[in-house]
Design a protein around this motif. Structure first.
Motif, mmCIF file in Angstrom:
data_model
loop_
_atom_site.group_PDB
_atom_site.id
_atom_site.type_symbol
_atom_site.label_atom_id
_atom_site.label_comp_id
_atom_site.label_asym_id
_atom_site.label_seq_id
_atom_site.Cartn_x
_atom_site.Cartn_y
_atom_site.Cartn_z
ATOM 1 N N SER A 49 0.838 -1.205 0.000
ATOM 2 C CA SER A 49 0.000 0.000 0.000
ATOM 3 C C SER A 49 0.870 1.251 0.000
ATOM 4 C CB SER A 49 -0.909 0.015 1.230
ATOM 5 O OG SER A 49 -1.856 -1.017 1.160
ATOM 6 N N CYS A 50 1.901 1.255 0.798
ATOM 7 C CA CYS A 50 2.793 2.421 0.869
ATOM 8 C C CYS A 50 3.559 2.619 -0.441
ATOM 9 C CB CYS A 50 3.762 2.278 2.032
ATOM 10 S SG CYS A 50 2.979 2.342 3.659
ATOM 11 N N GLN A 51 3.924 1.527 -1.099
ATOM 12 C CA GLN A 51 4.639 1.652 -2.372
ATOM 13 C C GLN A 51 3.773 2.335 -3.424
ATOM 14 O OE1 GLN A 51 5.631 -2.511 -2.814
ATOM 15 N NE2 GLN A 51 7.754 -2.171 -2.232
ATOM 16 N N LYS A 52 2.445 2.163 -3.322
ATOM 17 C CA LYS A 52 1.529 2.752 -4.308
ATOM 18 C C LYS A 52 1.010 4.124 -3.876
ATOM 19 C CE LYS A 52 -0.877 -1.139 -4.234
ATOM 20 N NZ LYS A 52 -1.976 -2.087 -4.395
ATOM 21 N N CYS A 53 1.287 4.511 -2.662
ATOM 22 C CA CYS A 53 0.701 5.728 -2.095
ATOM 23 C C CYS A 53 1.376 6.985 -2.651
ATOM 24 C CB CYS A 53 0.858 5.681 -0.573
ATOM 25 S SG CYS A 53 0.190 7.137 0.256
ATOM 26 N N GLN A 54 0.587 8.006 -2.880
ATOM 27 C CA GLN A 54 1.128 9.271 -3.396
ATOM 28 C C GLN A 54 1.837 10.074 -2.312
ATOM 29 O OE1 GLN A 54 -2.305 11.112 -5.229
ATOM 30 N NE2 GLN A 54 -1.808 10.179 -7.210
ATOM 31 N N LYS A 107 -0.431 2.599 12.713
ATOM 32 C CA LYS A 107 -1.554 2.909 11.816
ATOM 33 C C LYS A 107 -1.079 3.845 10.721
ATOM 34 C CE LYS A 107 -5.263 2.136 15.081
ATOM 35 N NZ LYS A 107 -5.047 0.720 14.949
ATOM 36 N N CYS A 108 -1.687 3.746 9.570
ATOM 37 C CA CYS A 108 -1.449 4.695 8.493
ATOM 38 C C CYS A 108 -2.158 6.001 8.850
ATOM 39 C CB CYS A 108 -2.011 4.133 7.185
ATOM 40 S SG CYS A 108 -2.140 5.362 5.875
ATOM 41 N N PRO A 109 -1.483 7.143 8.727
ATOM 42 C CA PRO A 109 -2.142 8.412 9.075
ATOM 43 C C PRO A 109 -3.308 8.758 8.155
ATOM 44 C CG PRO A 109 0.075 8.781 8.226
ATOM 45 C CD PRO A 109 -0.073 7.308 8.398
ATOM 46 N N LEU A 110 -3.388 8.124 6.993
ATOM 47 C CA LEU A 110 -4.519 8.341 6.085
ATOM 48 C C LEU A 110 -5.487 7.161 6.104
ATOM 49 C CD1 LEU A 110 -2.833 9.960 2.953
ATOM 50 C CD2 LEU A 110 -3.955 11.076 4.886
ATOM 51 N N ALA A 111 -5.305 6.255 7.034
ATOM 52 C CA ALA A 111 -6.157 5.074 7.201
ATOM 53 C C ALA A 111 -6.228 4.222 5.931
ATOM 54 C CB ALA A 111 -7.572 5.479 7.650
ATOM 55 N N LYS A 112 -5.114 4.176 5.189
ATOM 56 C CA LYS A 112 -5.075 3.285 4.028
ATOM 57 C C LYS A 112 -4.823 1.844 4.466
ATOM 58 C CE LYS A 112 -3.780 6.701 0.620
ATOM 59 N NZ LYS A 112 -3.022 6.912 -0.628
ATOM 60 N N TRP A 113 -4.301 1.684 5.658
ATOM 61 C CA TRP A 113 -4.194 0.368 6.298
ATOM 62 C C TRP A 113 -4.204 0.593 7.802
ATOM 63 C CZ3 TRP A 113 0.047 0.556 9.327
ATOM 64 C CH2 TRP A 113 1.164 1.277 8.906
ATOM 65 N N ASP A 114 -4.447 -0.473 8.560
ATOM 66 C CA ASP A 114 -4.397 -0.350 10.024
ATOM 67 C C ASP A 114 -3.786 -1.589 10.612
ATOM 68 O OD1 ASP A 114 -6.364 -2.251 9.788
ATOM 69 O OD2 ASP A 114 -7.971 -0.971 10.542
ATOM 70 N N PHE A 118 9.792 5.814 2.569
ATOM 71 C CA PHE A 118 9.347 6.581 3.732
ATOM 72 C C PHE A 118 7.949 7.121 3.498
ATOM 73 C CE2 PHE A 118 13.916 6.700 3.857
ATOM 74 C CZ PHE A 118 14.238 6.660 5.204
ATOM 75 N N CYS A 119 7.288 7.458 4.595
ATOM 76 C CA CYS A 119 5.995 8.138 4.537
ATOM 77 C C CYS A 119 6.232 9.631 4.749
ATOM 78 C CB CYS A 119 5.070 7.598 5.621
ATOM 79 S SG CYS A 119 3.515 8.522 5.749
ATOM 80 N N SER A 120 5.718 10.477 3.860
ATOM 81 C CA SER A 120 5.948 11.920 3.981
ATOM 82 C C SER A 120 5.089 12.540 5.074
ATOM 83 C CB SER A 120 5.670 12.614 2.645
ATOM 84 O OG SER A 120 4.297 12.523 2.320
HETATM 85 S S1 SF4 Z 1 0.042 7.745 4.105
HETATM 86 FE FE1 SF4 Z 1 -0.209 5.604 4.756
HETATM 87 S S2 SF4 Z 1 -0.080 4.384 2.882
HETATM 88 FE FE2 SF4 Z 1 0.751 6.429 2.438
HETATM 89 S S3 SF4 Z 1 2.979 6.231 2.740
HETATM 90 FE FE3 SF4 Z 1 2.066 6.979 4.677
HETATM 91 S S4 SF4 Z 1 1.683 5.121 5.911
HETATM 92 FE FE4 SF4 Z 1 1.990 4.478 3.764
#
Ligand code: SF4
Length: 76
Positions: A36-41, A69-76, A51-53
């Motif tokens: 999920s993080c690899q595909k995240c903008q 947890k993902c701060p954008l709730a893309k996964w938990d 890294f997560c920005s």
């Molecule tokens: S916002 Fe969530 S999905 Fe996106 S890079 Fe950060 S932790 Fe990963």
């Protein structure tokens, strides 16, 4: 939890994540989280390191901590 609860929890998770990474341990959701993080903008790369920005976490370590947890709730 008191005023220092969040920083302490964050520090514990960082230690847990890097310890699991060094030991090659994953939990069942780790690979899905990383995908999920690899595909995240909101990700960014330094070389081959992901890294997560938003939270500034190193994803392969963060993804190994079940309570993270993902701060954008893309996964938990
Ligand atoms: S916002 Fe969530 S999905 Fe996106 S890079 Fe950060 S932790 Fe990963």
């Amino acid at each position: 939890m008191g005023c220092c609860g969040k920083p302490i929890k964050k520090a514990i998770h960082i230690i847990q994540g890097y310890t699991a990474l060094v030991r090659g341990k994953k939990y069942e959701g780790t690979d899905d989280r990383i995908r999920s993080c690899q595909k995240c903008q909101r990700n960014y790369w330094i070389g081959r390191a992901l890294f997560c920005s938003i939270c500034k976490c190193f994803v392969p370590a963060k993804a190994r901590v079940e309570g993270e947890k993902c701060p954008l709730a893309k996964w938990d």
